[in-house]
Design an enzyme around this catalytic site. Structure first.
Site, mmCIF file in Angstrom:
data_model
loop_
_atom_site.group_PDB
_atom_site.id
_atom_site.type_symbol
_atom_site.label_atom_id
_atom_site.label_comp_id
_atom_site.label_asym_id
_atom_site.label_seq_id
_atom_site.Cartn_x
_atom_site.Cartn_y
_atom_site.Cartn_z
ATOM 1 N N CYS A 1 -0.509 9.566 -3.057
ATOM 2 C CA CYS A 1 -0.705 8.201 -2.578
ATOM 3 C C CYS A 1 0.515 7.379 -2.969
ATOM 4 C CB CYS A 1 -1.972 7.600 -3.196
ATOM 5 S SG CYS A 1 -2.290 5.911 -2.644
ATOM 6 N N LEU A 2 1.034 6.623 -2.016
ATOM 7 C CA LEU A 2 2.235 5.825 -2.305
ATOM 8 C C LEU A 2 1.933 4.719 -3.310
ATOM 9 C CD1 LEU A 2 3.726 5.650 1.308
ATOM 10 C CD2 LEU A 2 4.431 7.146 -0.575
ATOM 11 N N HIS B 1 -8.547 3.392 2.079
ATOM 12 C CA HIS B 1 -7.787 2.232 1.567
ATOM 13 C C HIS B 1 -8.372 0.934 2.131
ATOM 14 C CE1 HIS B 1 -4.406 3.610 -0.823
ATOM 15 N NE2 HIS B 1 -4.023 4.491 0.084
ATOM 16 N N GLN C 1 -1.970 -1.830 1.074
ATOM 17 C CA GLN C 1 -0.904 -1.308 0.202
ATOM 18 C C GLN C 1 0.343 -2.199 0.241
ATOM 19 O OE1 GLN C 1 -1.350 2.891 1.891
ATOM 20 N NE2 GLN C 1 -0.819 3.334 -0.229
ATOM 21 N N GLY D 1 1.411 8.189 5.823
ATOM 22 C CA GLY D 1 0.453 7.149 6.194
ATOM 23 C C GLY D 1 0.663 5.928 5.326
ATOM 24 N N HIS E 1 -8.007 9.245 4.317
ATOM 25 C CA HIS E 1 -7.390 8.639 3.135
ATOM 26 C C HIS E 1 -7.049 7.169 3.434
ATOM 27 C CE1 HIS E 1 -4.316 8.904 -0.328
ATOM 28 N NE2 HIS E 1 -3.964 7.788 0.304
ATOM 29 N N GLU E 2 -6.494 6.917 4.646
ATOM 30 C CA GLU E 2 -6.073 5.548 4.990
ATOM 31 C C GLU E 2 -7.276 4.641 5.236
ATOM 32 O OE1 GLU E 2 -3.146 4.954 4.327
ATOM 33 O OE2 GLU E 2 -2.397 7.012 4.309
#
Ligand code: K1U
Ligand code: ZN
Length: 181
Positions: free
Chosen positions: A95-96, A141, A51, A46, A137-138
């Site tokens: 998480c990226l 963000h 991000q 994702g 999660h997204e």
């Protein structure tokens, strides 16, 4: 398509609530393509627009993990959770924007989500398993929330310190490389 740099925590842009998309333009379609390429290259399942430094409510995801299976790239604009199950599921999230850090996070096991696709058509779908975890999660963000915000302050601070060091080391390496020519 372009791979865009992913912001690393701490960054003030990762703490902001993103603005809804009011009109879907070609710039949004290009952004979505770039986000999918960036996510697959990372690799990740994702990615949310903040991000890559864009403070608008857009996310992409593809939770098909089996390399033999057909990929399912999804683009969600202005996503809203319309229903969440009482039953929860615990999953070790990454998480990226917080590389190499993982923590068990408890979230609703199933959610219904409504969003606009790239043509502006309303979509709604019931997500379960990893898809449900990932979409929550997204969406977090897009609200300026990271998975570490669910952790106790001490653990959150330890991870943040590691990320500050990682960013400092990467910046030093970048400067040294430039000096080498
Ligand atoms: O939003 C992000 O930072 C991407 C993140 C999404 C996510 C992971 C785990 C639980 C919920 C949401 C990632 O993709 S981290 C990388 C990752 O999970 C992964 C990478 C390669 C193969 C499989 C998973
Ligand atoms: Zn993340």
């Amino acid at each position: 398509m372009t791979i865009r740099p992913i912001l690393i925590h701490p960054d003030p842009r990762l703490k902001k609530r993103c603005a809804p998309v009011t009109e879907i333009t070609d710039a949004h379609r290009k952004l979505a393509e770039d986000m999918l390429e960036t996510m697959y290259a990372a690799p990740g399942i994702g990615l949310a627009a903040p991000q890559v430094g864009v403070l608008e409510r857009i996310l992409v995801m593809d939770c098909v993990k089996d390399p033999e299976a057909e990929p399912r790239p999804m683009v969600l604009i202005n996503p809203e959770i319309t229903w969440a199950s009482e039953e929860t599921r615990v999953y070790e999230e990454g998480c990226l924007s917080i590389p190499d850090q993982f923590a068990e996070i408890e979230r609703p096991a199933e959610v219904r989500v409504r969003w606009l696709d790239l043509e502006g058509r309303e979509q709604e779908e019931h997500f379960t398993g990893l898809w449900a975890t990932c979409v929550q999660h997204e969406i977090d963000h897009l609200d300026g929330k990271l998975f570490i915000d669910y952790l106790k302050p001490l653990r959150r601070q330890m991870i943040t310190r590691k990320m500050v060091k990682l960013k400092r080391d990467r910046e030093r390496e970048r400067v040294a490389e430039r000096a080498r020519g």
